[in-house]
Scaffold this motif. Structure first.
Motif, mmCIF file in Angstrom:
data_model
loop_
_atom_site.group_PDB
_atom_site.id
_atom_site.type_symbol
_atom_site.label_atom_id
_atom_site.label_comp_id
_atom_site.label_asym_id
_atom_site.label_seq_id
_atom_site.Cartn_x
_atom_site.Cartn_y
_atom_site.Cartn_z
ATOM 1 N N ARG A 161 -12.375 13.396 -27.551
ATOM 2 C CA ARG A 161 -13.505 13.200 -26.640
ATOM 3 C C ARG A 161 -13.492 11.831 -25.982
ATOM 4 N N ILE A 208 -16.538 7.502 -26.392
ATOM 5 C CA ILE A 208 -17.929 7.709 -25.971
ATOM 6 C C ILE A 208 -18.916 7.492 -27.111
ATOM 7 N N VAL A 247 -20.735 5.184 -30.402
ATOM 8 C CA VAL A 247 -21.437 3.914 -30.521
ATOM 9 C C VAL A 247 -20.427 2.764 -30.468
ATOM 10 N N ARG A 260 -16.579 3.642 -29.825
ATOM 11 C CA ARG A 260 -15.638 4.233 -30.778
ATOM 12 C C ARG A 260 -15.269 5.646 -30.340
ATOM 13 N N LEU A 286 -14.530 9.495 -30.410
ATOM 14 C CA LEU A 286 -14.996 10.717 -31.053
ATOM 15 C C LEU A 286 -13.951 11.810 -30.848
ATOM 16 N N GLU A 320 -18.133 17.559 -34.014
ATOM 17 C CA GLU A 320 -17.589 16.253 -33.616
ATOM 18 C C GLU A 320 -17.777 15.212 -34.694
ATOM 19 N N VAL A 321 -16.787 14.343 -34.795
ATOM 20 C CA VAL A 321 -16.863 13.234 -35.738
ATOM 21 C C VAL A 321 -16.180 12.023 -35.110
ATOM 22 N N PRO A 322 -16.519 10.831 -35.579
ATOM 23 C CA PRO A 322 -15.726 9.672 -35.155
ATOM 24 C C PRO A 322 -14.326 9.780 -35.744
ATOM 25 N N ASP A 381 -13.603 8.415 -39.192
ATOM 26 C CA ASP A 381 -14.092 9.076 -40.404
ATOM 27 C C ASP A 381 -13.071 10.036 -40.999
ATOM 28 N N ASP A 440 -20.814 14.538 -22.696
ATOM 29 C CA ASP A 440 -20.590 13.168 -23.174
ATOM 30 C C ASP A 440 -21.909 12.504 -23.561
ATOM 31 N N SER A 451 -22.989 13.875 -26.892
ATOM 32 C CA SER A 451 -22.171 13.331 -27.987
ATOM 33 C C SER A 451 -22.558 11.892 -28.295
ATOM 34 N N GLU A 452 -22.770 11.132 -27.236
ATOM 35 C CA GLU A 452 -23.137 9.733 -27.421
ATOM 36 C C GLU A 452 -24.492 9.626 -28.123
ATOM 37 N N ASP A 462 -24.114 10.464 -31.814
ATOM 38 C CA ASP A 462 -23.468 9.388 -32.560
ATOM 39 C C ASP A 462 -24.465 8.270 -32.837
ATOM 40 N N GLN A 463 -25.342 7.992 -31.865
ATOM 41 C CA GLN A 463 -26.377 6.974 -32.075
ATOM 42 C C GLN A 463 -27.301 7.373 -33.227
ATOM 43 N N THR A 495 -25.563 7.384 -36.750
ATOM 44 C CA THR A 495 -25.226 6.036 -37.225
ATOM 45 C C THR A 495 -26.365 5.456 -38.052
ATOM 46 N N GLU A 512 -22.609 12.973 -42.435
ATOM 47 C CA GLU A 512 -21.664 13.983 -41.951
ATOM 48 C C GLU A 512 -22.295 15.368 -41.930
ATOM 49 N N ARG A 571 -24.231 15.401 -38.798
ATOM 50 C CA ARG A 571 -23.358 15.445 -37.630
ATOM 51 C C ARG A 571 -22.837 16.852 -37.395
ATOM 52 N N THR A 625 -23.687 19.083 -33.901
ATOM 53 C CA THR A 625 -22.630 19.292 -32.900
ATOM 54 C C THR A 625 -21.917 20.636 -33.002
ATOM 55 N N ARG A 676 -22.341 24.133 -30.133
ATOM 56 C CA ARG A 676 -23.017 23.529 -28.991
ATOM 57 C C ARG A 676 -22.692 24.348 -27.748
#
Lengths: 69, 182
Positions: free
Chosen positions: A33, A36, A38, A41, A43, A60-62, A65, B49, B52-53, B56-57, B60, B69, B72, B76, B79
């Motif tokens: 991805r 995009i 935080v 980083r 994804l 989705e994961v970073p 991870d 995007d 996803s952003e 992630d915020q 975190t 996890e 998360r 997601t 989707r």
């Protein structure tokens, strides 16, 4: 605490491990991805493997991870 | 290549094929259709995007890695934007997972978003019609062909919606996270 998980660059098609809850599951990277997340980083979108009896699950994961072992 | 540049290149192709003088141009219908598809797909990428952003915020903020996890995965997986068009239903469904009343918040920010929503849904109906080569005028406001002006209008709509989405999601995250995310 030293992070003992091995870190190698993640690419589409790679098989990796992810800790979810109390389990370590195997996933395959199906999409990059991009930066995009935080702080920019990366994804990735992964699909859970070994799910013959269930529908494949993609999420989705970073990239950071994921581990290779 | 940025989204804006990709769209501008199609505009340039339209002029190169059809010229700028008045009169019907048959070859340009194909370019108009391609342009509409690219506008919709670029908007889909933007929305995906942004989603996803935002997730992630949110994730975190969860310090426990196991719970993070789990959250998360739930936010997601399945989707709509991953495989479906960026129509108002799919957008409301995916962004609604973040705990806001997505379209109502957009209307509150700008009443014009109600019309823009309808315009977005028409763009996506055309995207499907083009992809399947099935032009039912009953679904397409009585038309079977689109003009350049139609696509330019949709492009402006998507640009305005993109700005509105960014502000609504940013403000929502600021409220629940206690800090402005971007």
């Amino acid at each position: 605490m030293k992070n003992s998980r091995k870190r190698t660059p993640v690419r589409v098609g790679d098989s990796r491990f992810l800790h979810v809850g109390t389990r370590r599951i195997r996933v395959r990277v199906i999409e990059d991805r991009g930066p995009i997340g935080v702080g920019g980083r990366r994804l990735v979108r992964v699909q859970r493997l070994n799910s013959e009896t269930e529908e494949p699950l993609a999420f989705e994961v970073p990239a950071e991870d994921l581990s290779s072992s | 290549m940025t989204a804006r540049r990709a769209l501008d290149e199609i505009e340039a192709a339209h002029t190169a094929v059809g010229g700028t003088s008045p009169g019907r141009r048959y070859a340009t219908q194909q370019i108009n259709q391609a342009y509409a598809v690219v506008v919709s797909s670029q908007f889909q990428k933007y929305c995906r995007d942004l989603h996803s952003e935002a997730i992630d915020q949110i994730t975190t903020f969860v310090s426990n890695p196991s719970i993070r996890e789990i959250l998360r995965v739930q936010l997601t997986s399945n989707r709509k934007l991953d495989s479906g068009n960026p129509n108002s239903g799919n957008l409301g469904s995916d962004f609604g997972r973040l705990g806001l009343d997505f379209w109502q918040d957009l209307y509150g920010r700008d009443p014009r978003n109600s019309l823009r929503r309808r315009q977005l849904d028409m763009l996506n109906k055309w995207r499907n019609a083009i992809a399947h080569q099935d032009f039912d005028p009953a679904e397409l406001a009585g038309k079977t062909q689109i003009r350049l002006s139609d696509v330019r209008g949709w492009r402006k709509t998507c640009e305005a919606l993109a700005e509105g989405f960014d502000l609504v999601i940013r403000d929502h995250l600021a409220t629940i996270l206690g800090r402005v995310p971007w």
